[in-house]
Design a protein around this motif. Structure first.
Motif, PDB file in Angstrom:
ATOM      1  N   ARG A 445       0.838  -1.202   0.000  1.00  0.00           N
ATOM      2  CA  ARG A 445       0.000   0.000   0.000  1.00  0.00           C
ATOM      3  C   ARG A 445       0.873   1.252   0.000  1.00  0.00           C
ATOM      4  N   ARG A 446       1.935   1.228   0.804  1.00  0.00           N
ATOM      5  CA  ARG A 446       2.834   2.375   0.853  1.00  0.00           C
ATOM      6  C   ARG A 446       3.531   2.594  -0.488  1.00  0.00           C
ATOM      7  N   ASP A 447       3.948   1.503  -1.112  1.00  0.00           N
ATOM      8  CA  ASP A 447       4.594   1.612  -2.424  1.00  0.00           C
ATOM      9  C   ASP A 447       3.633   2.202  -3.445  1.00  0.00           C
ATOM     10  N   SER A 448       2.376   1.746  -3.384  1.00  0.00           N
ATOM     11  CA  SER A 448       1.361   2.240  -4.318  1.00  0.00           C
ATOM     12  C   SER A 448       1.135   3.742  -4.120  1.00  0.00           C
ATOM     13  N   MET A 449       1.085   4.180  -2.847  1.00  0.00           N
ATOM     14  CA  MET A 449       0.889   5.601  -2.555  1.00  0.00           C
ATOM     15  C   MET A 449       2.079   6.428  -3.045  1.00  0.00           C
ATOM     16  N   LYS A 450       3.285   5.896  -2.853  1.00  0.00           N
ATOM     17  CA  LYS A 450       4.476   6.607  -3.320  1.00  0.00           C
ATOM     18  C   LYS A 450       4.457   6.750  -4.832  1.00  0.00           C
ATOM     19  N   ALA A 451       4.021   5.677  -5.510  1.00  0.00           N
ATOM     20  CA  ALA A 451       3.963   5.716  -6.970  1.00  0.00           C
ATOM     21  C   ALA A 451       2.953   6.754  -7.446  1.00  0.00           C
ATOM     22  N   LYS A 452       1.791   6.814  -6.754  1.00  0.00           N
ATOM     23  CA  LYS A 452       0.766   7.793  -7.117  1.00  0.00           C
ATOM     24  C   LYS A 452       1.270   9.222  -6.890  1.00  0.00           C
ATOM     25  N   GLU A 453       1.932   9.427  -5.739  1.00  0.00           N
ATOM     26  CA  GLU A 453       2.459  10.753  -5.425  1.00  0.00           C
ATOM     27  C   GLU A 453       3.502  11.184  -6.447  1.00  0.00           C
ATOM     28  N   ALA A 454       4.359  10.234  -6.843  1.00  0.00           N
ATOM     29  CA  ALA A 454       5.387  10.544  -7.837  1.00  0.00           C
ATOM     30  C   ALA A 454       4.749  10.887  -9.179  1.00  0.00           C
ATOM     31  N   SER A 455       3.684  10.158  -9.543  1.00  0.00           N
ATOM     32  CA  SER A 455       2.985  10.413 -10.798  1.00  0.00           C
ATOM     33  C   SER A 455       2.298  11.770 -10.785  1.00  0.00           C
ATOM     34  N   GLN A 456       1.648  12.091  -9.651  1.00  0.00           N
ATOM     35  CA  GLN A 456       0.974  13.389  -9.529  1.00  0.00           C
ATOM     36  C   GLN A 456       1.980  14.536  -9.571  1.00  0.00           C
ATOM     37  N   LEU A 457       3.127  14.326  -8.932  1.00  0.00           N
ATOM     38  CA  LEU A 457       4.168  15.355  -8.920  1.00  0.00           C
ATOM     39  C   LEU A 457       4.690  15.601 -10.327  1.00  0.00           C
ATOM     40  N   ALA A 458       4.861  14.499 -11.067  1.00  0.00           N
ATOM     41  CA  ALA A 458       5.349  14.621 -12.446  1.00  0.00           C
ATOM     42  C   ALA A 458       4.341  15.360 -13.310  1.00  0.00           C
ATOM     43  N   ASN A 459       3.042  15.028 -13.150  1.00  0.00           N
ATOM     44  CA  ASN A 459       1.989  15.691 -13.929  1.00  0.00           C
ATOM     45  C   ASN A 459       1.897  17.174 -13.585  1.00  0.00           C
ATOM     46  N   THR A 460       2.013  17.484 -12.279  1.00  0.00           N
ATOM     47  CA  THR A 460       1.975  18.875 -11.830  1.00  0.00           C
ATOM     48  C   THR A 460       3.125  19.680 -12.421  1.00  0.00           C
ATOM     49  N   SER A 461       4.295  19.055 -12.444  1.00  0.00           N
ATOM     50  CA  SER A 461       5.476  19.725 -12.984  1.00  0.00           C
ATOM     51  C   SER A 461       5.301  20.027 -14.458  1.00  0.00           C
ATOM     52  N   GLU A 462       4.726  19.048 -15.206  1.00  0.00           N
ATOM     53  CA  GLU A 462       4.502  19.238 -16.630  1.00  0.00           C
ATOM     54  C   GLU A 462       3.513  20.375 -16.875  1.00  0.00           C
ATOM     55  N   THR A 463       2.446  20.441 -16.037  1.00  0.00           N
ATOM     56  CA  THR A 463       1.437  21.488 -16.179  1.00  0.00           C
ATOM     57  C   THR A 463       2.032  22.863 -15.915  1.00  0.00           C
ATOM     58  N   GLU A 464       2.854  22.931 -14.866  1.00  0.00           N
ATOM     59  CA  GLU A 464       3.479  24.199 -14.517  1.00  0.00           C
ATOM     60  C   GLU A 464       4.417  24.676 -15.612  1.00  0.00           C
ATOM     61  N   VAL A 465       5.153  23.735 -16.186  1.00  0.00           N
ATOM     62  CA  VAL A 465       6.065  24.099 -17.270  1.00  0.00           C
ATOM     63  C   VAL A 465       5.291  24.626 -18.463  1.00  0.00           C
ATOM     64  N   ALA A 466       4.152  23.967 -18.778  1.00  0.00           N
ATOM     65  CA  ALA A 466       3.348  24.372 -19.938  1.00  0.00           C
ATOM     66  C   ALA A 466       2.720  25.743 -19.731  1.00  0.00           C
ATOM     67  N   SER A 467       2.412  26.125 -18.478  1.00  0.00           N
ATOM     68  CA  SER A 467       1.720  27.390 -18.194  1.00  0.00           C
ATOM     69  C   SER A 467       2.649  28.594 -18.253  1.00  0.00           C
ATOM     70  N   PHE A 468       3.960  28.348 -18.174  1.00  0.00           N
ATOM     71  CA  PHE A 468       4.902  29.452 -18.249  1.00  0.00           C
ATOM     72  C   PHE A 468       5.308  29.700 -19.697  1.00  0.00           C
ATOM     73  N   PRO A 469       5.482  30.971 -20.095  1.00  0.00           N
ATOM     74  CA  PRO A 469       5.950  31.247 -21.454  1.00  0.00           C
ATOM     75  C   PRO A 469       7.381  30.780 -21.628  1.00  0.00           C
ATOM     76  N   SER A 470       7.725  30.478 -22.841  1.00  0.00           N
ATOM     77  CA  SER A 470       9.073  30.023 -23.136  1.00  0.00           C
ATOM     78  C   SER A 470      10.071  31.145 -22.919  1.00  0.00           C
ATOM     79  N   GLU A 471      11.339  30.772 -22.795  1.00  0.00           N
ATOM     80  CA  GLU A 471      12.391  31.770 -22.605  1.00  0.00           C
ATOM     81  C   GLU A 471      12.442  32.742 -23.783  1.00  0.00           C
ATOM     82  N   ALA A 472      12.168  32.206 -25.009  1.00  0.00           N
ATOM     83  CA  ALA A 472      12.194  33.052 -26.207  1.00  0.00           C
ATOM     84  C   ALA A 472      11.092  34.087 -26.164  1.00  0.00           C
ATOM     85  N   ALA A 473       9.889  33.640 -25.699  1.00  0.00           N
ATOM     86  CA  ALA A 473       8.758  34.573 -25.620  1.00  0.00           C
ATOM     87  C   ALA A 473       9.027  35.664 -24.602  1.00  0.00           C
ATOM     88  N   VAL A 474       9.623  35.264 -23.483  1.00  0.00           N
ATOM     89  CA  VAL A 474       9.959  36.241 -22.458  1.00  0.00           C
ATOM     90  C   VAL A 474      10.943  37.264 -22.994  1.00  0.00           C
TER      91      VAL A 474
END
Length: 481
Positions: A445-474
Motif C-alpha cells: 500500500r505504501r509503495d502504491s501511494m508513493k507511486a501515485k504521489e510521484a505520478s501526480q508530482l510529475a503531472n503537476t510539474s509538466e502542467t506548470e512548465v506548460a503554463s509558463f511562457p518560453s524563454e524566447a517569448a519572455v
C-alpha cells in the motif's frame, strides 16, 4: 512489490548456491586443521588459534559486507545481490585452493601464510554468502516459497557436507603424496563449487526491489533498527540454543562413538543417515507451513527433537541399532526446524522495513550469520570443557563419570537447550505468517501511494512548465517593451 509464485527450476537454482558454498566451506572446516598439522606441519595449537581468531574476523566482515551491500543501488539486469555471487565465487574458489598450498617457508612463515590465506578465504566467503542469504528475501514474499527456498538450501548444504565427508580422503589417497592430493582435490571441489554458484546466479531473479533513495545515516539507522527488532532478537536466542545444540552434538559425537558405543566408524553411517533425514523436511516443510504456519512447525519440530534426545539418553542410546533409529528421527525433526529458521529471517526483513522505512536485507542476514557463528563458537567450547571437567584421558579406558559426562553433552544438554529455545520462541516470537502477510500488504500500500504521489508530482510539474511562457517569448516581450 507483488511477486509471482516461484517455479521449481528457480528453487533448485537457489539451492545450488549453497551447494557451491558448502563444497568449499565444508572442505576447509573438515580437513584444514588436519592439513595444517600433517602436511603444512604447523603445531596444532597454532592451527586452532588461527580458527579462533578467524571467527572474530568473520564477525566483523559479515556485518561490514551486509552494510555495504545494503548501501548499493539495485542494478537493473543483474540485481542487487546476484553480482556478488557471480564475481565473488571465482575469488572464493581461488582463495579456498590457496589454503591448501604448501609454501616452502620456515615454520613461522608457514603459520603466517596459513593465517593470511584462511582469513582471505573467510572474507570472500562472506562476500558471497551474505548476499546469497539475502537473495531469498528479494526473490519472493510468499511464505510457502520462502520455506521451499530454505528447504532447498538446507538439502544442498547437507549434500555438500556428505560429499566432502565421504569423498575427500579417498581422493587424496589416490595421489603420490598428501601434499599433491589435497591441493588437487580442493581444486576439483572449488571448481564444482564455482560452477554451482554461477548456475545459482543465472537461474534466480530478484523481484522485490526497493527504489527508495539511500540517505546518509541509513546504515546506522538500519543497525539500530536491528537491535530493536523484537522478532530478530527472539529468533537469535532461538538460533543460538537450537543451532548450538546441533553443533554441540557434532563436536562430541566421535567421543561418544568411540568410548560409549565402541564403534568410532559409526561417524560415516550417522553422516549418511543425517543427510537422508533432511529429505522429509524438503518434501513436507512447505505443505506443513501452509497448513499450520512456520512458528508451529518450528515449535513442534523442536519438541520432537527433545523427545528423541531424551529417549536416547535414558533408553536406547547404549545400543547401536536402536540409537541409530532414534538419532535419525531426531535429526529429521532438526531438519524441519532448521529449514524454517532461514524463512523466518526473510520475514524479519519486512518487519524491519515497516518499522524503519529502510529495507536492510544485508544487515539483517549478516546479523543472523553472526548469531549462528556465536552458536558455533559456544558449541565448540563446551565439549572440551566438559571432557576436562569429567576427567577425560585420550586413548584410555574412560571412567564412569567421564562416560556419563559424554552422554550428557551428547543428549541431555542439547535437549535442555532446545527446551529453553522452544519456550522463548513460543512466548516471545509474535511475527506469525498472518502478521507477516499484513505487513506485506501494508508495504505494498505504501509503495502504491508513493507511486501515485510521484505520478501526480510529475503531472503537476509538466502542467506548470506548460503554463509558463518560453524563454524566447519572455525575451521577445522584454525587447518589445
Amino acid at each position: 512489490m507483488k511477486t509471482e509464485k516461484l517455479r521449481m527450476k528457480e528453487k533448485v537454482a537457489y539451492g545450488l548456491g549453497d551447494l557451491g558454498n558448502g563444497l568449499m566451506f565444508q572442505f576447509a572446516q573438515l580437513f584444514l586443521l588436519k592439513f595444517y598439522t600433517d602436511v603444512l606441519q604447523i603445531p596444532a595449537y597454532w592451527g586452532g588459534l588461527i580458527f579462533l581468531i578467524a571467527k572474530f574476523f568473520d564477525a566483523f566482515v559479515d556485518t561490514s559486507v551486509g552494510a555495504f551491500v545494503d548501501s548499493r543501488k539495485h542494478i537493473s539486469k543483474r540485481g542487487k545481490f546476484r553480482p556478488y555471487i557471480l564475481y565473488g565465487s571465482l575469488f572464493l574458489g581461488i582463495a579456498t585452493v590457496a589454503c591448501f598450498i604448501t609454501p616452502n617457508f620456515g615454520e613461522t612463515g608457514r603459520i603466517i601464510y596459513a593465517f593470511i590465506s584462511y582469513n582471505i578465504m573467510g572474507f570472500f566467503y562472506s562476500v558471497v554468502n551474505i548476499p546469497y542469504g539475502s537473495l531469498a528475501a528479494a526473490m519472493t514474499m510468499d511464505s510457502g516459497d520462502r520455506t521451499s527456498l530454505a528447504a532447498a538450501r538446507n538439502l544442498t548444504g547437507q549434500m555438500a557436507a556428505l560429499l566432502t565427508g565421504a569423498v575427500v580422503i579417498p581422493l587424496v589417497a589416490i595421489f603420490a603424496t598428501p601434499k599433491i592430493g589435497y591441493v588437487t582435490t580442493v581444486m576439483i571441489f572449488a571448481t564444482a563449487g564455482v560452477i554451482s554458484q554461477i548456475l545459482c546466479y543465472s537461474g534466480t531473479h530478484e523481484r522485490i526491489i526497493d527504489h527508495t533513495p539511500r540517505k546518509k545515516g541509513d546504515g546506522m539507522k538500519s543497525i539500530k533498527g536491528l537491535l530493536t527488532n523484537r522478532p530478530f532478537i527472539i529468533l537469535s536466542i532461538f538460533t543460538i540454543l537450537s543451532v548450538g545444540s546441533m553443533f554441540l552434538k557434532m563436536g562430541i559425537q566421535l567421543y561418544y562413538f568411540q568410548y560409549v558405543l565402541g564403534q568410532v566408524g559409526l561417524v560415516s553411517i550417522v553422516s549418511l543417515l543425517s543427510a537422508l533425514s533432511i529429505i522429509p523436511a524438503v518434501m513436507f516443510a512447505t505443505p506443513l507451513v501452509k497448513k499450520i504456519g512456520k512458528k508451529n512447525v518450528a515449535i513442534y519440530a523442536t519438541i520432537g527433537f527433545i523427545i528423541a534426545e531424551m529417549i536416547n539418553f535414558f533408553i536406547t542410546g547404549h545400543q547401536v541399532i536402536p540409537y541409530l533409529i532414534v538419532n535419525t528421527i531426531s535429526y529429521m525433526f532438526l531438519g524441519f526446524s532448521g529449514t524454517v529458521a532461514f524463512a523466518f529471517v526473510n520475514d524479519v526483513i519486512e518487519y524491519g522495513q515497516l518499522q524503519t522505512g529502510i529495507r536492510s536485507e544485508g544487515i539483517i542476514y549478516s546479523g543472523y550469520s553472526f548469531v549462528r557463528k556465536i552458536a558455533q563458537g559456544v558449541a565448540g567450547f563446551i565439549p572440551g570443557l566438559a571432557l576436562t571437567m569429567t576427567g577425560y584421558v585420550a586413548n584410555q579406558q574412560q571412567s564412569a563419570s567421564t562416560i556419563s559426562g559424554i552422554s550428557a553433552v551428547y543428549f541431555l544438554i542439547p535437549a535442555i537447550a532446545s527446551a529453553i529455545s522452544c519456550i522463548v520462541f513460543y512466548f516471545g516470537y509474535d511475527l506469525t505468517d498472518e502478521k507477516h502477510d499484513a505487513i506485506v500488504k501494508e508495504l505494498e500500500r505504501r509503495d502504491s501511494m508513493k507511486a501515485k504521489e510521484a505520478s501526480q508530482l510529475a503531472n503537476t510539474s509538466e502542467t506548470e512548465v506548460a503554463s509558463f511562457p518560453s524563454e524566447a517569448a519572455v525575451d521577445s516581450s522584454v525587447i518589445n517593451h
